[in-house]
Design a protein around this motif. Sequence first.
Motif, PDB file in Angstrom:
ATOM      1  N   ALA A  52      -9.790  -5.902   4.661  1.00  9.75           N
ATOM      2  CA  ALA A  52      -9.580  -7.350   4.660  1.00  9.75           C
ATOM      3  C   ALA A  52     -10.887  -8.123   4.526  1.00  9.75           C
ATOM      4  CB  ALA A  52      -8.848  -7.763   5.932  1.00  9.75           C
ATOM      5  N   LEU A  53     -11.999  -7.528   4.978  1.00  8.37           N
ATOM      6  CA  LEU A  53     -13.279  -8.243   4.978  1.00  8.37           C
ATOM      7  C   LEU A  53     -14.237  -7.761   3.893  1.00  8.37           C
ATOM      8  CD1 LEU A  53     -13.892  -8.409   8.837  1.00  8.37           C
ATOM      9  CD2 LEU A  53     -13.129 -10.263   7.350  1.00  8.37           C
ATOM     10  N   THR A  54     -13.744  -6.886   3.014  1.00  9.73           N
ATOM     11  CA  THR A  54     -14.599  -6.377   1.938  1.00  9.73           C
ATOM     12  C   THR A  54     -14.067  -6.869   0.594  1.00  9.73           C
ATOM     13  OG1 THR A  54     -14.905  -4.394   3.286  1.00  9.73           O
ATOM     14  CG2 THR A  54     -15.690  -4.289   1.014  1.00  9.73           C
ATOM     15  N   PRO A  55     -14.628  -7.936   0.068  1.00 12.56           N
ATOM     16  CA  PRO A  55     -14.075  -8.487  -1.177  1.00 12.56           C
ATOM     17  C   PRO A  55     -14.149  -7.521  -2.353  1.00 12.56           C
ATOM     18  CG  PRO A  55     -16.098  -9.632  -0.525  1.00 12.56           C
ATOM     19  CD  PRO A  55     -15.715  -8.754   0.601  1.00 12.56           C
ATOM     20  N   GLU A  56     -15.118  -6.581  -2.310  1.00  8.70           N
ATOM     21  CA  GLU A  56     -15.233  -5.608  -3.406  1.00  8.70           C
ATOM     22  C   GLU A  56     -13.998  -4.715  -3.484  1.00  8.70           C
ATOM     23  OE1 GLU A  56     -17.557  -6.294  -1.221  1.00  8.70           O
ATOM     24  OE2 GLU A  56     -19.539  -6.432  -2.133  1.00  8.70           O
ATOM     25  N   ASP A  57     -13.288  -4.550  -2.365  1.00  7.92           N
ATOM     26  CA  ASP A  57     -12.030  -3.785  -2.369  1.00  7.92           C
ATOM     27  C   ASP A  57     -10.815  -4.709  -2.403  1.00  7.92           C
ATOM     28  OD1 ASP A  57     -13.132  -1.209  -2.254  1.00  7.92           O
ATOM     29  OD2 ASP A  57     -13.377  -1.326  -0.088  1.00  7.92           O
ATOM     30  N   LEU A  58     -10.939  -5.782  -1.652  1.00 11.36           N
ATOM     31  CA  LEU A  58      -9.787  -6.678  -1.481  1.00 11.36           C
ATOM     32  C   LEU A  58      -9.361  -7.337  -2.794  1.00 11.36           C
ATOM     33  CD1 LEU A  58      -7.944  -8.061   0.691  1.00 11.36           C
ATOM     34  CD2 LEU A  58      -9.625  -9.890   0.736  1.00 11.36           C
ATOM     35  N   VAL A  59     -10.327  -7.885  -3.523  1.00 16.18           N
ATOM     36  CA  VAL A  59      -9.989  -8.631  -4.741  1.00 16.18           C
ATOM     37  C   VAL A  59      -9.412  -7.712  -5.831  1.00 16.18           C
ATOM     38  CG1 VAL A  59     -10.906 -10.144  -6.554  1.00 16.18           C
ATOM     39  CG2 VAL A  59     -11.645 -10.443  -4.203  1.00 16.18           C
ATOM     40  N   PRO A  60     -10.030  -6.534  -6.103  1.00 13.07           N
ATOM     41  CA  PRO A  60      -9.396  -5.647  -7.082  1.00 13.07           C
ATOM     42  C   PRO A  60      -7.998  -5.180  -6.650  1.00 13.07           C
ATOM     43  CG  PRO A  60     -11.675  -5.016  -6.790  1.00 13.07           C
ATOM     44  CD  PRO A  60     -11.372  -6.028  -5.734  1.00 13.07           C
ATOM     45  N   THR A  61      -7.790  -5.022  -5.341  1.00 13.73           N
ATOM     46  CA  THR A  61      -6.446  -4.638  -4.881  1.00 13.73           C
ATOM     47  C   THR A  61      -5.446  -5.755  -5.192  1.00 13.73           C
ATOM     48  OG1 THR A  61      -7.447  -3.353  -3.115  1.00 13.73           O
ATOM     49  CG2 THR A  61      -5.110  -3.832  -2.886  1.00 13.73           C
ATOM     50  N   LEU A  62      -5.890  -6.984  -4.983  1.00 17.61           N
ATOM     51  CA  LEU A  62      -5.031  -8.118  -5.357  1.00 17.61           C
ATOM     52  C   LEU A  62      -4.764  -8.098  -6.865  1.00 17.61           C
ATOM     53  CD1 LEU A  62      -6.511 -11.096  -3.300  1.00 17.61           C
ATOM     54  CD2 LEU A  62      -4.237 -10.111  -3.063  1.00 17.61           C
ATOM     55  N   ALA A  63      -5.812  -7.771  -7.631  1.00 18.67           N
ATOM     56  CA  ALA A  63      -5.659  -7.759  -9.093  1.00 18.67           C
ATOM     57  C   ALA A  63      -4.661  -6.702  -9.539  1.00 18.67           C
ATOM     58  CB  ALA A  63      -7.024  -7.515  -9.753  1.00 18.67           C
ATOM     59  N   VAL A  64      -4.743  -5.512  -8.934  1.00 20.82           N
ATOM     60  CA  VAL A  64      -3.817  -4.451  -9.328  1.00 20.82           C
ATOM     61  C   VAL A  64      -2.382  -4.834  -8.940  1.00 20.82           C
ATOM     62  CG1 VAL A  64      -3.764  -2.831  -7.349  1.00 20.82           C
ATOM     63  CG2 VAL A  64      -3.844  -1.949  -9.653  1.00 20.82           C
ATOM     64  N   ALA A  65      -2.242  -5.525  -7.826  1.00 21.56           N
ATOM     65  CA  ALA A  65      -0.901  -5.972  -7.416  1.00 21.56           C
ATOM     66  C   ALA A  65      -0.377  -7.050  -8.369  1.00 21.56           C
ATOM     67  CB  ALA A  65      -0.957  -6.511  -5.989  1.00 21.56           C
ATOM     68  N   LEU A  66      -1.255  -7.940  -8.790  1.00 23.06           N
ATOM     69  CA  LEU A  66      -0.848  -8.981  -9.753  1.00 23.06           C
ATOM     70  C   LEU A  66      -0.440  -8.338 -11.074  1.00 23.06           C
ATOM     71  CD1 LEU A  66      -3.652 -11.678  -9.254  1.00 23.06           C
ATOM     72  CD2 LEU A  66      -1.320 -11.779  -8.397  1.00 23.06           C
ATOM     73  N   LEU A  67      -1.222  -7.357 -11.509  1.00 18.03           N
ATOM     74  CA  LEU A  67      -0.929  -6.663 -12.764  1.00 18.03           C
ATOM     75  C   LEU A  67       0.424  -5.959 -12.677  1.00 18.03           C
ATOM     76  CD1 LEU A  67      -2.131  -5.870 -15.553  1.00 18.03           C
ATOM     77  CD2 LEU A  67      -3.031  -3.819 -14.463  1.00 18.03           C
ATOM     78  N   ALA A  68       0.648  -5.287 -11.551  1.00 21.16           N
ATOM     79  CA  ALA A  68       1.922  -4.592 -11.365  1.00 21.16           C
ATOM     80  C   ALA A  68       3.079  -5.581 -11.354  1.00 21.16           C
ATOM     81  CB  ALA A  68       1.883  -3.809 -10.061  1.00 21.16           C
ATOM     82  N   GLY A  69       2.868  -6.696 -10.676  1.00 21.00           N
ATOM     83  CA  GLY A  69       3.912  -7.712 -10.608  1.00 21.00           C
ATOM     84  C   GLY A  69       4.248  -8.292 -11.970  1.00 21.00           C
ATOM     85  N   LEU A  70       3.217  -8.515 -12.782  1.00 21.32           N
ATOM     86  CA  LEU A  70       3.451  -9.049 -14.133  1.00 21.32           C
ATOM     87  C   LEU A  70       4.233  -8.045 -14.977  1.00 21.32           C
ATOM     88  CD1 LEU A  70       0.028 -10.703 -15.132  1.00 21.32           C
ATOM     89  CD2 LEU A  70       2.183 -11.872 -14.674  1.00 21.32           C
ATOM     90  N   GLY A  71       4.026  -6.738 -14.714  1.00 17.28           N
ATOM     91  CA  GLY A  71       4.714  -5.686 -15.460  1.00 17.28           C
ATOM     92  C   GLY A  71       6.191  -5.579 -15.104  1.00 17.28           C
ATOM     93  N   GLY A  72       6.596  -6.154 -13.997  1.00 17.72           N
ATOM     94  CA  GLY A  72       7.999  -6.118 -13.589  1.00 17.72           C
ATOM     95  C   GLY A  72       8.224  -5.182 -12.415  1.00 17.72           C
ATOM     96  N   ALA A  73       9.497  -5.105 -11.990  1.00 17.53           N
ATOM     97  CA  ALA A  73       9.846  -4.356 -10.772  1.00 17.53           C
ATOM     98  C   ALA A  73       9.506  -2.865 -10.902  1.00 17.53           C
ATOM     99  CB  ALA A  73      11.333  -4.534 -10.474  1.00 17.53           C
ATOM    100  N   ARG A  74       9.694  -2.308 -12.096  1.00 15.53           N
ATOM    101  CA  ARG A  74       9.428  -0.872 -12.297  1.00 15.53           C
ATOM    102  C   ARG A  74       7.957  -0.539 -12.049  1.00 15.53           C
ATOM    103  NH1 ARG A  74       9.348   2.163 -17.988  1.00 15.53           N
ATOM    104  NH2 ARG A  74       9.116   4.280 -17.242  1.00 15.53           N
ATOM    105  N   TYR A  75       7.087  -1.350 -12.658  1.00 12.24           N
ATOM    106  CA  TYR A  75       5.655  -1.132 -12.475  1.00 12.24           C
ATOM    107  C   TYR A  75       5.239  -1.446 -11.040  1.00 12.24           C
ATOM    108  CZ  TYR A  75       4.683  -0.406 -17.451  1.00 12.24           C
ATOM    109  OH  TYR A  75       4.630   0.108 -18.714  1.00 12.24           O
ATOM    110  N   GLY A  76       5.907  -2.411 -10.457  1.00  3.90           N
ATOM    111  CA  GLY A  76       5.624  -2.769  -9.068  1.00  3.90           C
ATOM    112  C   GLY A  76       5.885  -1.591  -8.142  1.00  3.90           C
ATOM    113  N   ARG A  77       7.043  -0.934  -8.337  1.00  2.00           N
ATOM    114  CA  ARG A  77       7.384   0.221  -7.497  1.00  2.00           C
ATOM    115  C   ARG A  77       6.405   1.370  -7.729  1.00  2.00           C
ATOM    116  NH1 ARG A  77      12.838  -1.579  -8.286  1.00  2.00           N
ATOM    117  NH2 ARG A  77      12.963  -0.523 -10.297  1.00  2.00           N
ATOM    118  N   MET A  78       6.065   1.568  -9.019  1.00  2.00           N
ATOM    119  CA  MET A  78       5.125   2.645  -9.375  1.00  2.00           C
ATOM    120  C   MET A  78       3.785   2.431  -8.665  1.00  2.00           C
ATOM    121  SD  MET A  78       3.482   3.338 -13.090  1.00  2.00           S
ATOM    122  CE  MET A  78       4.961   3.349 -14.070  1.00  2.00           C
TER     123      MET A  78
END
Lengths: 209, 199
Positions: A52-78
């Motif tokens: 939570a306090l390390t932006p070098e990990d936190l922000v890319p994790t948010l990015a991967v979640a955003l990417l998965a979300g944009l891909g739809g439910a299938r990519y989200g589950r994956m």
Amino acid sequence: MGGILLRFKDCFSIRIFGIIGGFILFLRAAPAHAHLVTTGLGPVYDGISHLALTPEDLVPTLAVALLAGLGGARYGRMTLFAVPAAWLIGGLAGLVLTTAVNPYLTTVSFLVLGGLVAADLDLSPRVMITLISIFGLFHGYLNGSVMAQANLGFLGLVGITATVFVMIALVAGFVVSLKAKWMRIAVRVAGSWIAAMGILLLGWAVKGG
Amino acid sequence: MDSKKRLIISLILLLTLIVATPALAHIERGEAAGFFTGLSHPVSGLDHVLAMVAVGLWGAQLGAPAMWLLPVIFPMVMALGGVLGLLGIPLPFVEVAIALSAVLLGIMVMSEARPPIAVAAILVGFFAVFHGHAHGTELPVGQSGLLYSMGFVMATGCLHGIGIAIGLIHRWPAGKIALRIAGAGVALGGAFFLWGAFY
């Protein structure tokens, strides 16, 4: 009054103003000048706070979640299961090998993931699984090697992995639920911010070197 | 949940945000200060604010795809300028270019100019380099560079969002006129800062 409320609800621009109003309030809020080094609650919570306090990990994790979300439910589950699993495997490797990696390599995660979110590319499942596995393994390894040095061990890694899982579940689930076109665009804009942060992080890396 | 309940809950949440007071338990140091310094940096200079809001206003006036393309391009090009700044690579006439960006973007909004999207993107991207350079050179000593960077990227994006939100009045005839007047105001403000940059 009811009619006014109904019009209020239905008016698209009012929603925009509401969101922007929220941003203004967010900007207006003064900082709480607190800092946290260790939680004192044990390695699991230290792992949670580390992410939570390390932006070098936190922000890319948010990015991967955003990417998965944009891909739809299938990519989200994956992504929901693949990233924490890869993170854990990479973390275990880091705990064992303990060889430090230059943390500025996370710049690549910012640039690639932020760029992909901004571009909203239609990635094939094979590309997606490869991408998120590399991401999870790399960040997991980084965390694992740090955990080894800080004597947080496996439990610290469990805390981080659990937080990654929860974060991806919440963010990707939220993005999947977005139906309005402009909200999808807002997610892409957030991706461009992450890519911009990556460019700047690269600059700091060059300056630091 | 019906609309009334949603509205009431939203108002309560907003009220909670408004009345929240800062916890000043520790002195400023390190990372959190870096983020908030970055977040407040673009907002603290009115020349930046004018130009950023004008980008949003112009985007809203141009409509899709410019409305989202400009706010996507700007932060990335601005980051390149930021890198130049933090590496200490000098750019000439930074303050002049920032003021000039407000003048030109204000004129674009005032005249309701509709150039090709590539021209609009190049214009906005060109000035983004100077805005980024100004942010990149002004990191206070001892603060986290990454968090400072995150702060000013996010604040800039929020200013674009405010511009777009205001620019949505473009859909109404009176709103179109108001928007053009706002563009004139931005151009005048930019001219004031341009004068200040020279003298």
